[in-house]
Design an enzyme around this catalytic site. Structure first.
Site, PDB file in Angstrom:
ATOM      1  N   TYR A 145       0.864  -1.186   0.000  1.00  0.00           N
ATOM      2  CA  TYR A 145       0.000   0.000   0.000  1.00  0.00           C
ATOM      3  C   TYR A 145       0.896   1.230   0.000  1.00  0.00           C
ATOM      4  O   TYR A 145       1.902   1.273   0.718  1.00  0.00           O
ATOM      5  CB  TYR A 145      -0.890  -0.004   1.242  1.00  0.00           C
ATOM      6  CG  TYR A 145      -1.717   1.260   1.460  1.00  0.00           C
ATOM      7  CD1 TYR A 145      -1.412   2.145   2.487  1.00  0.00           C
ATOM      8  CD2 TYR A 145      -2.803   1.554   0.643  1.00  0.00           C
ATOM      9  CE1 TYR A 145      -2.164   3.293   2.684  1.00  0.00           C
ATOM     10  CE2 TYR A 145      -3.573   2.708   0.837  1.00  0.00           C
ATOM     11  CZ  TYR A 145      -3.232   3.572   1.868  1.00  0.00           C
ATOM     12  OH  TYR A 145      -3.981   4.711   2.074  1.00  0.00           O
ATOM     13  N   ASP A 239       9.311   2.961  -1.423  1.00  0.00           N
ATOM     14  CA  ASP A 239       8.362   3.640  -0.549  1.00  0.00           C
ATOM     15  C   ASP A 239       8.750   3.327   0.904  1.00  0.00           C
ATOM     16  O   ASP A 239       8.426   2.261   1.430  1.00  0.00           O
ATOM     17  CB  ASP A 239       6.934   3.181  -0.848  1.00  0.00           C
ATOM     18  CG  ASP A 239       5.940   3.866   0.076  1.00  0.00           C
ATOM     19  OD1 ASP A 239       4.716   3.638  -0.079  1.00  0.00           O
ATOM     20  OD2 ASP A 239       6.387   4.630   0.961  1.00  0.00           O
ATOM     21  N   LYS A 267       5.617   9.735   8.143  1.00  0.00           N
ATOM     22  CA  LYS A 267       5.523   9.210   9.513  1.00  0.00           C
ATOM     23  C   LYS A 267       6.630   9.753  10.435  1.00  0.00           C
ATOM     24  O   LYS A 267       6.565  10.883  10.900  1.00  0.00           O
ATOM     25  CB  LYS A 267       5.518   7.680   9.454  1.00  0.00           C
ATOM     26  CG  LYS A 267       4.266   7.125   8.714  1.00  0.00           C
ATOM     27  CD  LYS A 267       4.243   5.623   8.723  1.00  0.00           C
ATOM     28  CE  LYS A 267       3.196   5.087   7.769  1.00  0.00           C
ATOM     29  NZ  LYS A 267       1.850   4.974   8.348  1.00  0.00           N
TER      30      LYS A 267
HETATM   31  P1  KE4 Z   1      -0.380   8.564   4.516  1.00  0.00           P
HETATM   32  O1  KE4 Z   1      -1.008   9.236   3.324  1.00  0.00           O
HETATM   33  O2  KE4 Z   1      -1.362   7.727   5.303  1.00  0.00           O
HETATM   34  O3  KE4 Z   1       0.435   9.533   5.394  1.00  0.00           O
HETATM   35  O4  KE4 Z   1       0.749   7.542   3.943  1.00  0.00           O
HETATM   36  C1  KE4 Z   1       0.363   6.568   3.001  1.00  0.00           C
HETATM   37  C2  KE4 Z   1       1.364   5.440   3.047  1.00  0.00           C
HETATM   38  C3  KE4 Z   1       2.308   5.341   2.048  1.00  0.00           C
HETATM   39  N1  KE4 Z   1       3.230   4.360   2.050  1.00  0.00           N
HETATM   40  C4  KE4 Z   1       3.261   3.434   3.041  1.00  0.00           C
HETATM   41  C5  KE4 Z   1       4.291   2.349   2.993  1.00  0.00           C
HETATM   42  C6  KE4 Z   1       2.317   3.488   4.104  1.00  0.00           C
HETATM   43  O5  KE4 Z   1       2.355   2.552   5.078  1.00  0.00           O
HETATM   44  C7  KE4 Z   1       1.346   4.500   4.112  1.00  0.00           C
HETATM   45  C8  KE4 Z   1       0.279   4.604   5.195  1.00  0.00           C
HETATM   46  N2  KE4 Z   1       0.289   3.552   6.158  1.00  0.00           N
HETATM   47  C9  KE4 Z   1      -0.979   3.291   6.798  1.00  0.00           C
HETATM   48  C10 KE4 Z   1      -0.775   2.113   7.737  1.00  0.00           C
HETATM   49  N3  KE4 Z   1      -0.779   0.882   7.068  1.00  0.00           N
HETATM   50  C11 KE4 Z   1      -1.510   4.487   7.509  1.00  0.00           C
HETATM   51  C12 KE4 Z   1      -2.655   4.179   8.447  1.00  0.00           C
HETATM   52  C13 KE4 Z   1      -3.961   4.596   7.853  1.00  0.00           C
HETATM   53  O6  KE4 Z   1      -4.189   4.405   6.632  1.00  0.00           O
HETATM   54  O7  KE4 Z   1      -4.772   5.122   8.644  1.00  0.00           O
END
Ligand code: KE4
Length: 433
Positions: A145, A239, A267
């Protein structure tokens, strides 16, 4: 008579006002059932809900809270920064300092652009790769993801190397078909894609996957991905939104010795405030506006508060001994969880890299989405709730990584292992009837 929790009242109201009652789907507990706990405060390794219940936290806001919650230095720095103004829409010294911190830490990054989320980082990185190569197609991996950009909400077509299909309403088929999805940890599948397509702009990968649960790359796999992309003039996007500064100060690319063309971050670099970033060589990054023609912008990009929390956090991670501490605590935790499960005869497979881990409720190694997906969501849900009752807050989905912070002391780990032993015994008893 069980008192109704304030979380239940708040969730009932939230559902009327916010889709699904949450501002991000995974928080709604649909992966494990029950009512999400509305959190009031957090400190160190614990969070406290609106009913006054305190839990040992292994979500850590999905990765950012590597120092632990409400770190005194972070909070003090934020209070001081906020008193000076929260956003200017103009350049600040803080952005220069955080850019320097990232460049010093991540070998493949010579220049970096700040944005406000991981999604913004990955969709910008993909646009950059398409702009630089003049190509359109993108390769991603099942179970990975990268945020909710349209090009990434795509599922595999029928059979490997075929064009993608939308994985969400609202994603145009015309766009989805530019994204090809292949299995993770399968170099032959990726080789097959390059045999079929010579117009691939980028391959985007979570070098250690967190989003199907924690799944490490098998030996030699990342090297194969790097070799195939280089041989085909395709840009490799690591990523590292989750793994950046988590697995090592230089992220997974330091741990595995691979140099991607573009890296996305998020993060941890914001210390718990909204942030994302993408970076790479000067040659690639100077294609981004206003230095170059590829457009990307953001009102709150590089905002002073995120930069402040990020700087305090990254400066604390300069001391490499912190990663030994994180890894040792995580190893002891996972050894205890694994022993607890096997002692009562519950089959789990624990995948761990550094301080990110997942307990899969399955009896086979988990190496990709196909094997992850065969885990028991039902058993995981029972374990999740049994641990919640024991005062431990895990990821509310089998397909997420859990995180250890520097605030997870030996005593906290010991408490967690004991809680897990009780939780496994409770599940085993329940399964007997
Ligand atoms: P954000 O747009 O949520 O800041 O980041 C997206 C993203 C991109 N790449 C990786 C590897 C990620 O894990 C994420 C977001 N991770 C999720 C947890 N699996 C955020 C939690 C959520 O969606 O509420």
């Amino acid at each position: 008579m069980l008192l109704r929790m304030r979380s239940e009242d708040l969730f009932s109201k939230a559902i009327e006002l916010i889709p699904g009652g949450v501002n991000s789907p995974v928080r709604a507990f649909r992966g494990v059932g029950g009512t999400p706990r509305f959190i009031k405060s957090a400190r160190g390794a614990t969070i406290t809900d609106v009913d006054g219940r305190t839990y040992i936290d292994y979500v850590g806001s999905w990765g950012p809270m590597i120092l632990g919650h409400a770190d005194e230095e972070v909070v003090a720095a934020l209070q001081e920064a906020a008193a000076g103004g929260t956003s200017f829409g103009a350049p600040t010294e803080l952005e220069v300092n955080l850019a320097q911190e990232v460049v010093d830490a991540v070998p493949s990054i010579e220049m970096v652009r700040m944005v406000s989320s991981g999604t913004e980082a990955t969709l910008s990185a993909i646009r950059l790769a398409r702009g630089v190569t003049g190509r359109t197609k993108l390769v991603k991996f099942e179970g990975c993801y990268h945020g909710h950009g349209d090009s990434l909400l795509v599922k595999a077509g029928s059979g490997v190397a075929t064009l993608g299909l939308p994985d969400s309403p609202g994603v145009p088929a015309a766009l989805a078909q530019n994204t090809i999805t292949v299995p993770f940890n399968n170099a032959a599948a990726l080789e097959g894609v390059f045999a079929e397509h010579n117009d691939i702009a980028a391959v985007i990968i979570e070098p250690v996957v967190g989003n199907m649960g924690c799944v490490p790359p098998q030996a030699g796999y990342l090297e194969s991905v790097r070799k195939l992309t280089k041989a085909n003039g395709t840009l490799l996007i690591f990523d590292e939104v989750m793994t950046g500064f988590r697995l090592a100060r230089g992220g997974a690319q330091e741990l595995y010795g691979i140099s991607p063309d573009i890296t996305t971050l998020g993060k941890i670099i914001g210390g718990g405030l909204p942030v994302g970033a993408y970076g790479g060589s000067r040659e690639i990054m100077n294609n981004i506006a206003p230095a170059g023609p590829i457009y990307q912008a953001g009102t709150l990009s590089g905002n002073p508060l995120s930069m402040t929390a990020g700087l305090v956090t990254l400066r604390r991670l300069r001391d490499k001994s912190v990663y030994e501490q994180l890894n040792n605590a995580s190893r002891r935790l996972c050894e205890g969880l694994s022993a607890g499960a096997s002692e009562v005869g519950i089959k789990t497979e624990i995948n761990r890299v550094g301080s990110m881990w997942t307990s899969f409720f399955t009896d086979e190694p988990v190496t990709n989405w196909e094997t992850a997906n065969r885990s028991s969501r039902e058993q995981y849900g029972k374990f999740f709730h049994a641990m919640l009752e024991e005062g431990v807050y895990l990821a509310p989905s089998q397909f997420e990584a859990a995180f250890v912070s520097l605030a997870h002391t030996d005593d906290i780990v010991y408490q967690t292992v004991n809680a897990a032993r009780s939780a496994f015994e409770k599940i085993k008893r329940a399964d007997r009837y």
